[in-house]
Design a protein around this motif. Structure first.
Motif, PDB file in Angstrom:
ATOM      1  N   ARG A 188       4.012  -1.836  12.011  1.00 51.98           N
ATOM      2  CA  ARG A 188       3.680  -1.505  12.556  1.00 51.98           C
ATOM      3  C   ARG A 188       2.324  -2.571  13.428  1.00 51.98           C
ATOM      4  O   ARG A 188       2.603  -3.956  13.018  1.00 51.98           O
ATOM      5  CB  ARG A 188       2.482  -2.039  11.328  1.00 51.98           C
ATOM      6  CG  ARG A 188       2.828  -0.542  10.105  1.00 51.98           C
ATOM      7  CD  ARG A 188       2.283  -0.440   8.408  1.00 51.98           C
ATOM      8  NE  ARG A 188       3.657   0.200   7.869  1.00 51.98           N
ATOM      9  CZ  ARG A 188       3.325   0.203   6.523  1.00 51.98           C
ATOM     10  NH1 ARG A 188       2.022  -0.278   6.002  1.00 51.98           N
ATOM     11  NH2 ARG A 188       3.730   0.535   5.405  1.00 51.98           N
ATOM     12  N   ARG A 233       3.882 -10.540   2.166  1.00 50.02           N
ATOM     13  CA  ARG A 233       3.031 -11.109   1.557  1.00 50.02           C
ATOM     14  C   ARG A 233       3.156 -10.997   0.295  1.00 50.02           C
ATOM     15  O   ARG A 233       2.443 -12.003  -0.476  1.00 50.02           O
ATOM     16  CB  ARG A 233       2.039  -9.276   1.481  1.00 50.02           C
ATOM     17  CG  ARG A 233       0.555  -9.087   1.292  1.00 50.02           C
ATOM     18  CD  ARG A 233      -0.345  -7.827   1.443  1.00 50.02           C
ATOM     19  NE  ARG A 233      -0.103  -7.842   2.794  1.00 50.02           N
ATOM     20  CZ  ARG A 233      -0.307  -6.051   2.746  1.00 50.02           C
ATOM     21  NH1 ARG A 233      -0.560  -6.134   2.263  1.00 50.02           N
ATOM     22  NH2 ARG A 233      -0.725  -6.016   4.095  1.00 50.02           N
ATOM     23  N   GLU A 245      -0.599  -3.492  13.616  1.00 48.36           N
ATOM     24  CA  GLU A 245      -1.605  -3.244  13.483  1.00 48.36           C
ATOM     25  C   GLU A 245      -2.572  -3.492  13.837  1.00 48.36           C
ATOM     26  O   GLU A 245      -1.932  -4.659  14.962  1.00 48.36           O
ATOM     27  CB  GLU A 245      -1.277  -4.769  12.158  1.00 48.36           C
ATOM     28  CG  GLU A 245      -0.472  -4.491  11.088  1.00 48.36           C
ATOM     29  CD  GLU A 245      -0.885  -3.165   9.628  1.00 48.36           C
ATOM     30  OE1 GLU A 245      -2.073  -2.682   9.674  1.00 48.36           O
ATOM     31  OE2 GLU A 245      -0.101  -3.202   8.785  1.00 48.36           O
ATOM     32  N   GLY A 292       6.224  -6.183  -0.351  1.00 50.57           N
ATOM     33  CA  GLY A 292       6.248  -6.861   0.718  1.00 50.57           C
ATOM     34  C   GLY A 292       6.264  -8.119   0.113  1.00 50.57           C
ATOM     35  O   GLY A 292       6.223  -8.838   0.056  1.00 50.57           O
ATOM     36  N   PHE A 335       0.042 -12.771   5.935  1.00 50.13           N
ATOM     37  CA  PHE A 335      -0.191 -11.805   4.416  1.00 50.13           C
ATOM     38  C   PHE A 335      -0.355  -9.991   5.852  1.00 50.13           C
ATOM     39  O   PHE A 335       0.099  -9.639   5.487  1.00 50.13           O
ATOM     40  CB  PHE A 335      -2.117 -11.503   4.962  1.00 50.13           C
ATOM     41  CG  PHE A 335      -2.437 -10.873   3.420  1.00 50.13           C
ATOM     42  CD1 PHE A 335      -2.007 -10.810   2.640  1.00 50.13           C
ATOM     43  CD2 PHE A 335      -3.314  -9.808   5.002  1.00 50.13           C
ATOM     44  CE1 PHE A 335      -2.930  -9.142   1.755  1.00 50.13           C
ATOM     45  CE2 PHE A 335      -4.089  -8.384   3.917  1.00 50.13           C
ATOM     46  CZ  PHE A 335      -4.228  -8.708   2.121  1.00 50.13           C
ATOM     47  N   ARG A 336      -0.441 -10.033   6.789  1.00 51.45           N
ATOM     48  CA  ARG A 336      -0.652  -9.001   7.553  1.00 51.45           C
ATOM     49  C   ARG A 336       0.059  -9.201   8.457  1.00 51.45           C
ATOM     50  O   ARG A 336      -0.496  -9.930  10.205  1.00 51.45           O
ATOM     51  CB  ARG A 336      -2.282  -8.357   7.904  1.00 51.45           C
ATOM     52  CG  ARG A 336      -2.015  -6.751   8.730  1.00 51.45           C
ATOM     53  CD  ARG A 336      -2.811  -6.264   8.991  1.00 51.45           C
ATOM     54  NE  ARG A 336      -3.943  -5.718   7.315  1.00 51.45           N
ATOM     55  CZ  ARG A 336      -3.833  -5.315   6.372  1.00 51.45           C
ATOM     56  NH1 ARG A 336      -2.761  -4.469   6.565  1.00 51.45           N
ATOM     57  NH2 ARG A 336      -4.752  -4.920   5.198  1.00 51.45           N
ATOM     58  N   THR A 337       1.467  -8.755   8.972  1.00 51.09           N
ATOM     59  CA  THR A 337       1.945  -8.705  10.121  1.00 51.09           C
ATOM     60  C   THR A 337       2.288  -7.614  11.072  1.00 51.09           C
ATOM     61  O   THR A 337       2.121  -6.727  10.000  1.00 51.09           O
ATOM     62  CB  THR A 337       3.015  -9.776  10.520  1.00 51.09           C
ATOM     63  OG1 THR A 337       4.443  -9.512   9.073  1.00 51.09           O
ATOM     64  CG2 THR A 337       2.358 -11.840   9.540  1.00 51.09           C
ATOM     65  N   GLU A 340      -4.128  -5.667  -1.580  1.00 47.54           N
ATOM     66  CA  GLU A 340      -2.749  -5.340  -2.402  1.00 47.54           C
ATOM     67  C   GLU A 340      -1.507  -6.189  -2.083  1.00 47.54           C
ATOM     68  O   GLU A 340      -1.263  -6.973  -0.786  1.00 47.54           O
ATOM     69  CB  GLU A 340      -2.998  -3.973  -1.823  1.00 47.54           C
ATOM     70  CG  GLU A 340      -1.317  -3.396  -1.479  1.00 47.54           C
ATOM     71  CD  GLU A 340      -1.276  -2.221  -1.179  1.00 47.54           C
ATOM     72  OE1 GLU A 340      -2.377  -1.695  -0.346  1.00 47.54           O
ATOM     73  OE2 GLU A 340      -0.056  -1.814  -0.571  1.00 47.54           O
ATOM     74  N   ILE A 341      -1.022  -6.493  -3.184  1.00 47.69           N
ATOM     75  CA  ILE A 341       0.761  -7.313  -3.115  1.00 47.69           C
ATOM     76  C   ILE A 341       1.499  -5.658  -2.749  1.00 47.69           C
ATOM     77  O   ILE A 341       2.647  -6.069  -2.354  1.00 47.69           O
ATOM     78  CB  ILE A 341       1.046  -8.181  -3.462  1.00 47.69           C
ATOM     79  CG1 ILE A 341       0.766  -8.069  -5.025  1.00 47.69           C
ATOM     80  CG2 ILE A 341       0.189  -9.107  -3.543  1.00 47.69           C
ATOM     81  CD1 ILE A 341       1.470  -9.244  -5.831  1.00 47.69           C
ATOM     82  N   GLN A 369       9.901  -4.439   3.165  1.00 47.55           N
ATOM     83  CA  GLN A 369       9.625  -4.106   2.260  1.00 47.55           C
ATOM     84  C   GLN A 369      10.542  -4.093   1.577  1.00 47.55           C
ATOM     85  O   GLN A 369      12.111  -3.997   1.497  1.00 47.55           O
ATOM     86  CB  GLN A 369       9.028  -2.702   2.848  1.00 47.55           C
ATOM     87  CG  GLN A 369       7.874  -2.882   3.772  1.00 47.55           C
ATOM     88  CD  GLN A 369       7.280  -1.203   3.330  1.00 47.55           C
ATOM     89  OE1 GLN A 369       8.009  -0.088   3.413  1.00 47.55           O
ATOM     90  NE2 GLN A 369       6.331  -0.743   3.544  1.00 47.55           N
TER      91      GLN A 369
HETATM   92  P1  ATP Z   1      -2.083  -2.794   3.840  1.00 44.80           P
HETATM   93  O1  ATP Z   1      -3.877  -1.223   3.262  1.00 44.80           O
HETATM   94  O2  ATP Z   1      -2.765  -3.857   3.632  1.00 44.80           O
HETATM   95  O3  ATP Z   1      -2.625  -1.821   5.763  1.00 44.80           O
HETATM   96  P2  ATP Z   1      -0.492  -0.353   2.690  1.00 44.80           P
HETATM   97  O4  ATP Z   1      -1.486   0.213   2.534  1.00 44.80           O
HETATM   98  O5  ATP Z   1      -0.430   0.415   4.101  1.00 44.80           O
HETATM   99  O6  ATP Z   1      -1.305  -1.828   3.310  1.00 44.80           O
HETATM  100  P3  ATP Z   1       2.489   0.410   2.092  1.00 44.80           P
HETATM  101  O7  ATP Z   1       2.429   0.993   3.089  1.00 44.80           O
HETATM  102  O8  ATP Z   1       1.807   0.879   1.121  1.00 44.80           O
HETATM  103  O9  ATP Z   1       0.259  -0.973   2.322  1.00 44.80           O
HETATM  104  O10 ATP Z   1       3.108  -0.646   2.183  1.00 44.80           O
HETATM  105  C1  ATP Z   1       3.586  -1.069   1.223  1.00 44.80           C
HETATM  106  C2  ATP Z   1       3.575  -2.806   0.673  1.00 44.80           C
HETATM  107  O11 ATP Z   1       4.076  -3.430   2.020  1.00 44.80           O
HETATM  108  C3  ATP Z   1       1.561  -3.583   0.868  1.00 44.80           C
HETATM  109  O12 ATP Z   1       1.727  -4.040  -0.650  1.00 44.80           O
HETATM  110  C4  ATP Z   1       2.125  -5.037   1.851  1.00 44.80           C
HETATM  111  O13 ATP Z   1       2.627  -5.865   0.420  1.00 44.80           O
HETATM  112  C5  ATP Z   1       4.001  -5.100   2.740  1.00 44.80           C
HETATM  113  N1  ATP Z   1       2.852  -4.873   3.771  1.00 44.80           N
HETATM  114  C6  ATP Z   1       2.273  -3.603   4.366  1.00 44.80           C
HETATM  115  N2  ATP Z   1       2.330  -4.029   5.457  1.00 44.80           N
HETATM  116  C7  ATP Z   1       2.541  -5.066   5.595  1.00 44.80           C
HETATM  117  C8  ATP Z   1       2.066  -5.620   7.037  1.00 44.80           C
HETATM  118  N3  ATP Z   1       1.549  -5.984   8.253  1.00 44.80           N
HETATM  119  N4  ATP Z   1       1.936  -7.155   6.766  1.00 44.80           N
HETATM  120  C9  ATP Z   1       2.841  -7.410   6.315  1.00 44.80           C
HETATM  121  N5  ATP Z   1       3.069  -6.832   4.569  1.00 44.80           N
HETATM  122  C10 ATP Z   1       3.270  -5.710   4.679  1.00 44.80           C
END
Ligand code: ATP
Length: 449
Positions: A188, A321, A190, A318, A198-200, A274-275, A205
């Motif tokens: 993604r 995370r 981001e 994830g 945490f957010r990469t 969220e994890i 997944q």
């Molecule tokens: P966030 O709101 O934190 O962006 P999300 O609700 O978009 O997350 P989901 O699409 O439900 O996340 O993805 C499920 C899981 O995948 C998340 O709970 C997290 O553990 C992991 N995850 C999602 N985006 C990322 C990211 N950019 N980097 C690391 N882990 C991620």
């Protein structure tokens, strides 16, 4: 609400120093929000993934495993809503890192100007000007770089599962309710990445889609909520650092019937985040794929002699995370009674620890190194161990404490004659004398707990 200290900076440095996580392409100055897993990090991540796979696939007869490709037909992303839905003009807040649609009525003032006020943190002048943004990485398939060859790196693994729903159901002859689980990379782009891993932009997944008969969806949703919370507790995450967060009406995706996040308290200003997400997605995904592919994705219930499009309860977590949560949860600095030097400990559960035991000869003579090597070689057949004969024994213990090794085995003067060793417990610091031929069993039992 517990207020745990912020250990992130110390963890980032420990992770690099001890080989858990490195910045991607570090010698070139790094790549934004992309990380590499070092020798210890890859073991820890693999243990975590294996644990999920075991709980979700191997130990159940109602969930099948799957591994689908990262590259999928571009129409998949039209059907899923990622192409239409991910190109909105967005603004982001440089203070709280939240992202908003540019037309969000809660925004006061003009984004990009000093008068604009962030609806989440309330700061003024921190909102960026609107920009069109698609979270998906785009590339080209084949030699010609034109729009017909455009292809995307998947932003989630779930769509690979939906399009294979009937392939899996028919090849395994599963009956509803049943699930499909997979672990894989997702990408993604981001715009507000950060907080270490945490957010990469590239991550993994572990997602499971559970297909159920419409009407039984909320029962299964409750079931999976409970199962997934128990799983996180089983990783050794402190119970008071875990909580559910229910999505309110304006947080819910338009197709979602209910959604809860499992949140972990990362401490400091990050706090609860969220994890894992547990979502009741209704029949949205399968119906969309039916519409866009022109192929039926219905289930035939022989017993009731009826066809229907099942509802889906999804659990999406994830590993990266969660791995961060495990490190944050386990990190502690403490004083040891009777010693001047404190110690840093990663209190990882023995089942997850990358190295299960350190093996040391007390001194480098009198047959101790030979015996310690023999023990290490034997144990290495069953789990990862680390042989270390350099420096004072206290130093060697500290080095293992810092990477979460639950046991340290020392060969001392008594060992070579009595065929016993001492086993030191990382947390209690107690040392037990164990017969060498009982070591495999002793440690094996403790790491299975
Ligand atoms: P966030 O709101 O934190 O962006 P999300 O609700 O978009 O997350 P989901 O699409 O439900 O996340 O993805 C499920 C899981 O995948 C998340 O709970 C997290 O553990 C992991 N995850 C999602 N985006 C990322 C990211 N950019 N980097 C690391 N882990 C991620």
């Amino acid at each position: 609400m517990p207020n745990h200290p912020d250990v992130m900076e110390k963890l980032v440095s420990l992770c690099k120093r001890r080989g858990f996580v490195f910045q991607s392409s570090e010698i070139y100055g790094g790549t934004g929000a992309v990380w590499d897993y070092g020798p210890l990090g890859v073991e820890l991540k693999r243990n975590l993934q294996d644990r999920w796979w075991k709980a979700m696939v191997r130990q159940r007869d109602d969930i099948e495993g799957l591994d689908t490709a990262i590259l999928m037909h571009p129409r998949v992303w039209e059907a899923s809503g990622h192409i239409g839905g991910f190109v909105d003009p967005l603004v982001d807040c440089s203070n709280c890192k939240k992202r908003f649609r540019a037309d969000d009525p809660k925004i006061k003032g003009t984004p990009g100007e000093p008068d604009a006020q962030c609806p989440a943190c309330g700061m003024k002048g921190t909102l960026s000007a609107p920009r069109l943004f698609n979270l998906m990485f785009k590339t080209f398939m084949g030699p010609v770089e034109d729009s017909a060859a455009t292809i995307y790196l998947r932003p989630e693994t779930a769509q690979g599962t939906y399009v294979n729903f009937l392939n899996v159901q028919q090849s395994t002859r599963q009956r509803i309710p049943f699930g499909i689980a997979q672990i894989g990379k997702a990408f993604r782009n981001e715009i507000t990445p950060g907080n270490f891993i945490f957010r990469t932009r590239e991550f993994e997944q572990m997602e499971m889609q559970f297909f159920v008969e419409p009407g039984s969806d909320m029962k299964w949703f409750e079931y999976w909520k409970e199962q997934r919370m128990k799983w996180h507790q089983g990783l050794g995450l402190a119970h008071d650092r875990l909580q559910f967060h229910q999505h309110s009406a304006d947080e819910l995706a338009h197709y979602a019937r209910a959604a809860f996040d499992v949140q972990f308290d990362f401490g400091g200003s990050l706090g609860f985040q969220e994890i894992e997400g547990i979502h009741n997605r209704g029949d949205f995904d399968l119906t969309q794929h039916q519409k866009f592919s022109g192929k039926k994705l219905e289930y035939f219930d022989h017993a009731a002699n009826k066809r229907y499009v099942p509802f889906v309860v999804e659990t999406a977590v994830g590993p990266n995370r969660t791995l961060l949560a495990i490190l944050v949860n386990g990190y502690r600095e403490e004083n040891v009674e009777g010693e001047t030097e404190g110690r840093t400990v990663l209190g990882l559960s023995p089942a997850l620890a990358p190295i299960k035991a350190g093996v040391f000869p007390l001194v480098k003579k009198d047959g101790m190194p030979e015996m310690a090597h023999k023990i290490a070689d034997d144990l290495r057949n069953v789990f990862p161990v680390f042989y270390d004969d350099s420096g004072a024994i206290g130093r060697r213990y500290r080095r293992q404490d810092e990477i979460g090794t639950p046991f340290c085995i020392t060969v001392d003067g008594e060992s070579t004659t009595a065929d016993t060793v001492t086993v030191r417990d990382r947390d209690s610091l107690l040392q037990e004398r164990i017969a060498t031929d009982k070591l495999r069993e002793y440690i094996g039992q403790r790491i299975a707990e």
